[in-house]
Design an enzyme around this catalytic site. Sequence first.
Site, PDB file in Angstrom:
ATOM      1  N   GLY A 187       0.815  -1.208   0.000  1.00 56.37           N
ATOM      2  CA  GLY A 187       0.000   0.000   0.000  1.00 56.37           C
ATOM      3  C   GLY A 187       0.841   1.247   0.000  1.00 56.37           C
ATOM      4  CG  HIS A 192      10.271  -8.115   1.861  1.00 54.43           C
ATOM      5  ND1 HIS A 192       9.551  -9.210   2.265  1.00 54.43           N
ATOM      6  CD2 HIS A 192       9.429  -7.067   1.913  1.00 54.43           C
ATOM      7  CE1 HIS A 192       8.311  -8.815   2.553  1.00 54.43           C
ATOM      8  NE2 HIS A 192       8.213  -7.515   2.334  1.00 54.43           N
ATOM      9  NE  ARG A 216       9.059  -4.342   4.327  1.00 52.08           N
ATOM     10  CZ  ARG A 216       8.735  -3.814   3.172  1.00 52.08           C
ATOM     11  NH1 ARG A 216       9.645  -3.254   2.428  1.00 52.08           N
ATOM     12  NH2 ARG A 216       7.492  -3.856   2.748  1.00 52.08           N
ATOM     13  CG  HIS A 226      12.175  -5.519  -0.832  1.00 49.71           C
ATOM     14  ND1 HIS A 226      11.555  -5.835  -2.028  1.00 49.71           N
ATOM     15  CD2 HIS A 226      11.309  -4.721  -0.160  1.00 49.71           C
ATOM     16  CE1 HIS A 226      10.356  -5.252  -2.060  1.00 49.71           C
ATOM     17  NE2 HIS A 226      10.196  -4.557  -0.951  1.00 49.71           N
ATOM     18  NE  ARG A 256      11.093   0.547   0.885  1.00 50.75           N
ATOM     19  CZ  ARG A 256      10.030  -0.229   0.782  1.00 50.75           C
ATOM     20  NH1 ARG A 256       8.855   0.165   1.228  1.00 50.75           N
ATOM     21  NH2 ARG A 256      10.132  -1.440   0.238  1.00 50.75           N
TER      22      ARG A 256
END
Length: 464
Positions: free
Chosen positions: A63, A256, A295, A398, A438
């Site tokens: 999202g 990730h 993560r 990732h 992130r």
Amino acid sequence: MTEKFQFEPSEPATLADHYDLVIIGSGGAGLVSALQARELGLHPVVLEKMPTLGGNTIKASSGMNAAETNVQLRQGIVDSFAEFYEETFQGGGRLNDPALLEYFTTHSGQAIDWLRLHGIFLNDLTLTGGMKKKRAHRPESTAPVGAYLINNLLWLLAQVKIPVYTNTRVTELLKDETGKIKGVKVELLGSEKTLKTKAVVLATGGFGASKQLLKRYRPELAEYQTTNQSGATGDGIFLGAEIGAQPIQMELVQIHPTVQQDTEKVFLIGEAVRGEGAILVDQFGERFTDELGTRRVVSQKITALPERSAYLIYDQAVKERVKALAFYEAKGLVLKADTLTKLAAKLELNASALEDTLRQWNTVVETGVDVRFGRTTGMTHKLAQAPYYAIHVAPAVHYTMGGLHIDQKARVLDRNGAVIPGLFAAGEVTGGLHGNNRIGGNSIAETVVFGRQAAQQAAVYLED
Ligand code: ADP
């Protein structure tokens, strides 16, 4: 946008010698910049080196994070820019650039509004790791956000006739004798061409697919699989650095935690799956972490397991809440069984251990307290509705948090902290916003917030 819309890139022969603004890269940052630039009266061009459009953005699943939105209020969620800032700052190990983070969080709600004004509706919410409030905005259909965003942006670009060239690689940025941007060199159809322009937006994405850069900055990750498209080779870093731009925090690379990598193609299993209630189990069928930790932490926990991989376990109700799961199933990545016992047999796990784990998990959901791992989010629904599902996952490279140093105005800075006149950058090519980790949903938000800002500031620059 009509369902059957198919974007047609511009014919190579029509590439002009001059543009107001050259935008390099066709991910979220590039396409948003292009649309915003046109709306401010500029004539931009988008140049994409790959045969396909959308970069890594088109693969984004979870999202777009934003705070203080009407979408949140409609669900009774009272959020604030300050909380969004603080949770992102904590999640990023407090290494985030405060000025960038401040601009980002306080413009996130506007970015959602801007998309809505363009018919891009992110009216549903989900959670991503490290966030305490539902802040990840996604389409009501729960379809993956990236493809929805890119397809709609391409449709909008087509309506206002912004030229977009594929197979067109930018190889050099050109400055005049006073240090201002004066053009770019491109390679298309095997030949080189120079385009004149006074302003450039670098929207070339990160370097997750560059073994060369990973080897230089994080040698231990060079042989990891990556979720990135093959064009994510850090070109923007080289293009910028050659004319004095400063790469920062290049060693900060995100792994990730939940990537399916048993087939030739690598598939990222989005955080929304855990956000909607899935758990992770080890080879003993037991939970081993707060599945919605950041993560970095979840990846470390999985890598610390003897087999360096784990299983995501969920039920039919989770499947119905996350549309992407049907897609993963169609790709053959999901194991499914009518009962937990049968699922355990397929995974070669101890059935009673797996049953115990789910029983304990359902108690956690009921009481709202996860004594062992301290999970506090994504636990509103029990895992109790057959059939049951499992996806085998392990960490992969990732996202690259490092990149070119920019200021709040998306202007690229040189090694002395001075602005390189006419050079702007947005999205994953930039460094500093995310700190050392992130948060899921922040990259799409970054492309929209800073993609718009780069175009706005380029317009101001070109007026002077
Ligand atoms: P972001 O999320 O920051 O928008 P993406 O990864 O989605 O980044 O998109 C970046 C795009 O830039 C990719 O499609 C990539 O192929 C493209 N790109 C990278 N380097 C170049 C280059 N030298 N010339 C043209 N396009 C490039």
